[in-house]
Scaffold this active site. Structure first.
Site, PDB file in Angstrom:
ATOM      1  N   CYS A  66       0.877  -1.172   0.000  1.00 13.13           N
ATOM      2  CA  CYS A  66       0.000   0.000   0.000  1.00 13.13           C
ATOM      3  C   CYS A  66       0.912   1.219   0.000  1.00 13.13           C
ATOM      4  CB  CYS A  66      -1.013  -0.018   1.155  1.00 13.13           C
ATOM      5  SG  CYS A  66      -0.344   0.193   2.809  1.00 13.13           S
ATOM      6  N   HIS A  99      14.013 -15.425  11.445  1.00 12.55           N
ATOM      7  CA  HIS A  99      13.562 -15.448  12.844  1.00 12.55           C
ATOM      8  C   HIS A  99      12.054 -15.556  12.999  1.00 12.55           C
ATOM      9  CE1 HIS A  99      17.435 -13.480  14.650  1.00 12.55           C
ATOM     10  NE2 HIS A  99      17.707 -14.484  13.833  1.00 12.55           N
TER      11      HIS A  99
END
Ligand code: RB5
Length: 149
Positions: A66, A99
Site C-alpha cells: 500500500c 527469525h
C-alpha cells in the site's frame, strides 16, 4: 514454493507491477489479486483476498503493498495464519524470514524505492526460516496467550 501472490491497494499498484515484472522471468508463478486500476479502494479488502488464498496453500508466499505498507500489513496480521513483515531494508527482509518465518512481505510504495524493494523481495524469497528457538516464538504467534479483560 513457486507461487507468489501479490495484492495492493491503489497506493501500491506501480510497485506491484514492478515486482510482477521482476519475478516473472525468475520462474515464479505470480498471481496478481489486484487492485488493477487507479480507483481508490480499501487496503483491508486486498489483505483479506491474500489471506483467503493463502489459507488454501500453506507453502505460498505473499507480497502486499500500500502507500506506506502500514495499513495493509496491519490488516494482514489480523489473520492467524499470516505473518506479514513490513520491511524497508534488506536486513529486515532477511531477518523476518530467519527469525519470524514471515510468509508475507509488506512494502510501502511511497516509502521504499524500486531498487531497494526488489532487493527486499529477492532476499525475502530466498531466505529460509532458521527454526530452533525461533520456532517456539513463532508457535506463540500462531497461538497467542489469551488476554483477560
Ligand atoms: C491510501 O491512501 C493509503 O492510506 C494506503 O495506501 C496506506 O498507506 C495505508 O496505510
Amino acid at each position: 514454493m513457486n507461487v507468489i501472490y501479490l495484492a495492493s491497494d491503489h497506493g501500491g499498484t506501480v510497485l506491484k507491477a514492478h515486482i510482477a515484472e521482476h519475478l516473472g522471468p525468475k520462474g515464479y508463478e505470480v498471481r496478481d489479486l489486484g487492485v488493477n486500476g487507479t480507483e481508490s479502494v480499501d487496503y483491508p479488502d486486498y489483505a483479506a483476498s491474500l489471506a483467503q488464498v493463502m489459507l488454501q496453500d500453506a507453502t505460498a508466499r505473499g507480497i502486499l503493498i500500500c502507500g506506506s505498507g502500514i495499513g495493509i500489513s496491519i490488516a494482514a496480521n489480523r489473520f492467524s495464519h499470516i505473518r506479514a513483515a513490513l520491511v524497508t531494508d534488506v536486513t529486515s527482509a532477511r531477518l523476518c524470514r530467519q527469525h519470524n518465518d514471515a510468509n508475507v512481505l509488506a512494502l510501502g510504495e511511497r516509502v521504499t524505492g524500486v531498487a531497494t524493494a526488489m532487493e527486499c523481495v529477492d532476499t525475502f524469497l530466498s531466505t529460509d526460516f532458521e527454526g530452533g528457538r525461533h520456532q517456539r516464538r513463532v508457535d506463540k504467534l500462531i497461538s497467542p496467550q489469551p488476554v483477560s479483560s
